[in-house]
Write an enzyme that holds these catalytic residues in place. Sequence first.
Site, PDB file in Angstrom:
ATOM      1  N   GLU A 113      48.198  31.641  45.083  1.00  0.00           N
ATOM      2  CA  GLU A 113      47.222  32.228  44.164  1.00  0.00           C
ATOM      3  C   GLU A 113      46.736  31.218  43.128  1.00  0.00           C
ATOM      4  O   GLU A 113      45.543  31.160  42.814  1.00  0.00           O
ATOM      5  CB  GLU A 113      47.823  33.457  43.469  1.00  0.00           C
ATOM      6  CG  GLU A 113      48.147  34.619  44.395  1.00  0.00           C
ATOM      7  CD  GLU A 113      46.901  35.327  44.936  1.00  0.00           C
ATOM      8  OE1 GLU A 113      45.771  34.935  44.572  1.00  0.00           O
ATOM      9  OE2 GLU A 113      47.062  36.265  45.727  1.00  0.00           O
TER      10      GLU A 113
ATOM     11  N   ASP B  46      45.719  35.723  57.243  1.00  0.00           N
ATOM     12  CA  ASP B  46      44.266  35.590  57.270  1.00  0.00           C
ATOM     13  C   ASP B  46      43.740  34.189  56.989  1.00  0.00           C
ATOM     14  O   ASP B  46      43.079  33.554  57.822  1.00  0.00           O
ATOM     15  CB  ASP B  46      43.632  36.603  56.318  1.00  0.00           C
ATOM     16  CG  ASP B  46      44.262  36.596  54.922  1.00  0.00           C
ATOM     17  OD1 ASP B  46      45.260  35.880  54.709  1.00  0.00           O
ATOM     18  OD2 ASP B  46      43.762  37.324  54.045  1.00  0.00           O
TER      19      ASP B  46
ATOM     20  N   GLU C 193      43.548  49.959  51.734  1.00  0.00           N
ATOM     21  CA  GLU C 193      44.298  48.723  51.972  1.00  0.00           C
ATOM     22  C   GLU C 193      44.831  48.656  53.395  1.00  0.00           C
ATOM     23  O   GLU C 193      44.850  47.582  53.999  1.00  0.00           O
ATOM     24  CB  GLU C 193      45.441  48.612  50.958  1.00  0.00           C
ATOM     25  CG  GLU C 193      46.129  47.264  50.944  1.00  0.00           C
ATOM     26  CD  GLU C 193      45.282  46.146  50.326  1.00  0.00           C
ATOM     27  OE1 GLU C 193      45.814  45.035  50.146  1.00  0.00           O
ATOM     28  OE2 GLU C 193      44.094  46.384  50.015  1.00  0.00           O
TER      29      GLU C 193
ATOM     30  N   GLU D 213      36.239  41.021  51.006  1.00  0.00           N
ATOM     31  CA  GLU D 213      36.176  40.526  52.390  1.00  0.00           C
ATOM     32  C   GLU D 213      35.032  41.135  53.200  1.00  0.00           C
ATOM     33  O   GLU D 213      34.345  40.435  53.958  1.00  0.00           O
ATOM     34  CB  GLU D 213      37.521  40.759  53.091  1.00  0.00           C
ATOM     35  CG  GLU D 213      38.610  39.783  52.689  1.00  0.00           C
ATOM     36  CD  GLU D 213      39.193  40.045  51.313  1.00  0.00           C
ATOM     37  OE1 GLU D 213      39.836  39.139  50.758  1.00  0.00           O
ATOM     38  OE2 GLU D 213      39.004  41.171  50.785  1.00  0.00           O
TER      39      GLU D 213
ATOM     40  N   THR E 299      38.386  30.229  50.277  1.00  0.00           N
ATOM     41  CA  THR E 299      38.851  31.590  50.521  1.00  0.00           C
ATOM     42  C   THR E 299      38.769  32.451  49.269  1.00  0.00           C
ATOM     43  O   THR E 299      38.855  33.677  49.351  1.00  0.00           O
ATOM     44  CB  THR E 299      40.298  31.574  51.069  1.00  0.00           C
ATOM     45  OG1 THR E 299      40.591  32.844  51.648  1.00  0.00           O
ATOM     46  CG2 THR E 299      41.309  31.240  49.983  1.00  0.00           C
TER      47      THR E 299
END
Length: 635
Positions: free
Chosen positions: A211, A356, A460, A479, A565
Site C-alpha cells: 500500500e 490481481d 466485495e 476497478e 495500479t
Amino acid sequence: MQWRSIVVGFVVLRLSLSCLLWLVFGLGPSWGFNFPINFNFNLHKLELFKVDNGAFPNKNSWSQQQHVSEDTRNTFHPKINEDSPKNRSYLSFFDGNKDEYARRYSSFPNTLKAKMKDMAKEMFYFGYENYMKYAFPEDELNPIDCEGRGPDVLNPSNININDVLGNYSLTLIDTLDTLLVLGNVSEFHRAVKLVIETVSFDKDSTVQVFEANIRILGSLISAHILLTDPKHPFGDVGLVDYDDELLHLAHDLAVRLLPAFENTGTGIPYPRVNLKNGVPADSINETCTAGAGSLLVEFGILSRLIGDSTFEWVARRAVRALWKLRSNETGLLGNVVNIQTGQWVGKQSGLGAGMDSFYEYLLKSYLLFGEKEDYTMFQASYESIQNHLRRGREYCNEGEGDPPLYVNVNMLNGQIMNTWIDSLQAFFPGLQVLSGDVENAICLHAFYYAIWKRFGALPERYNWQLQTPDVLFYPLRPELVESTYLLYQATKNPFYLHVGMDILQSLEKNAKVRCGYATLHHVVDKSKEDRMESFFLSETCKYLFLLFDEDNPLHKSENQYIFTTEGHVVPIDERFREKQWTDPAPCEEGVVGDREPKLPPSNTSNCERIPEERRYTLPLKSVYMRQIDHMVGLL
C-alpha cells in the site's frame, strides 16, 4: 353448418397462435413493424426450442455445475450453423437489432457527455475540498462526521486501517496527479508545496509495503515526472525553485521499505514494515502474491531515475521467486505464500484479491522497461489463466453456452474452489485491453456491469452460483470504472459512456453524504460506513473524468502513458529503458521457461483494435447482454 363453425374456429385459433409466435420470437417475414413489447424468459429453463446437440452443454456452463473435469474444461461446443433451421439455437429467438439494449446504448450526445464530465469534476472537488477543509493533514476524511482519520494507534492489530494509513497525509499525496488531469495547475502547485513542507516519513508507523508503494511512492514519482518532464502533456506546470524534493521523499520512503526484503529465505518481502524501526519483531511470515509481486513498476522507475539498482533488483528478485513457485502442472500461482520456506499457504488461484496486480505489473513492467522476461512471464500467465480459470463458451460474441467468466481454482489441478468472484477482478478487462484481447474484455466487463446495474455498486464478493453477494460492502473501488475507460479508449463505443453515466449517478445517489462520499456498508440497503478511501479521488474520480473528457491533454499527447495500479500517470519513456548498471542477478535458467515468446512492441498501443463499423453497434450482441442480465438476477 355446425361443422363449418368448428373448422373456422380451428383456423382462427391456428392463425392466432402463429401471430403470437411471430410477436414473441420474431418468426416469419418482417413487415416493418416495431412492436414496443418486451418479453423476458428464463434462458436456462426454456425448453420450447431444443436443438439436436443441446443448447447449453455442461462443458460450457459454469452456472449449472461447480466442478468441471479436466477432459472437458477446454473442449468447446461446436459452432451452430445459423443458416440451418434444424440447428437454430433458442438464443436466436431473443436476438434483434432494434431492441431495448440497442435503443438505450447506441448513442451518447455530446451535450450529455459534457454534463457527465462536469459531474465527475464536481464529484472530485466535493471530496477533495472537504478533505482539505476537515481532514488534512490526516490521512483520510470521514465524510459523514466531517473529521480526519489517521492510524488506529489504540488498536495496532486493526490492519484494515493501519496497513494503509501511515500518518503522512495519504489522501493529499495520492491525489496529486489527479489535479493535473483535471487541469488545475495552481492547486497542483499548492498541493506539491504542502507535501514538501509538511510530509515526513520518519514516523513510528507500521504500514503494508504494497500500500505504501502504490499509494505514496507511486504518486510522488508520478508528480515529480510531470513537474520535470519536458514532454509532459499538461502544459507548463514546472514549479519555481523545485529541486527534486518529491523525488527525494520517494527515495526516503523506499529506503524505509527495504528492510522488508531482508532476512527472508526466498527474497519475497515481509508484508509490513515500521517506517522508523524496520520489520516488527512479531511480523508474520506470510504474504499475498499481489502484495509481494506488485512493486516492480514504482521501484523500477525510482531506480532508473536515481541510478541506483537496489530498488529494482529487490522487486525483480521477489517476482522471480514467486514465478519459480508456480505449479508444474497448471502454471498457476497461489494467493498466499510463506516467505521463509516458499510453501504455498493459500492455494487459491484467481484474478481478484491477493493476485490481481501481480499479473498487471508483469505487462506494465514490460511496457515501461522493455525487459523480455516480464512479457514472457505475462504471456505464460495469461495462457494458464485462459486454460484453467476461464469458463463458459469459447467466443465472447458468438456460439452457445454461458458467458465467459474467470473463477477461483486450485493452483495444483485447476478445480473450482468456490463460487464467488470479487470486485477487484473487475480490473481484468482493462488489462485484457492493454494486452490486445479486447473481445474477452468486452464479455467480462459486461458481467460486472450487470452486477452493478442490479445493486448500484459492486459487492466485495458476489456468488455467481447463488446470484447474491457473499460480502456486501463497497468501498468506492475504481476497478470497473478503469476497465470501462480503457474499453472506451479501445472501441470508442458509446455503450461505455452509458456505463460511466450509470456509475456516476449511482455514486451520487447512494454514496454522497455531508462532506464527501462514503463507503457502502451494504449494497442492498445502501447503509454506509464513515470512510472515504484515498483511491476514490486518485482513481475512481480520475477515470470517470477521463472517460468523458475526449480533449484531455493525455488523449491528445503524442507521447504514451500508462496508469499504475493506483491510477498514477507514468509516461512510457526511453530513459526508463536504459539502465546505468549491469544486472547483478540475471534471470536464472528455467525461471521463465525455454520457449521464446513473440514479443509485441513494448511502446505501442492496443487501443485501435476494433473496426470502425463496430463502434456504433453494441460491443456485445443484445442476446448475450440479455443472457448476462438474466444470470445476475436482473431479468
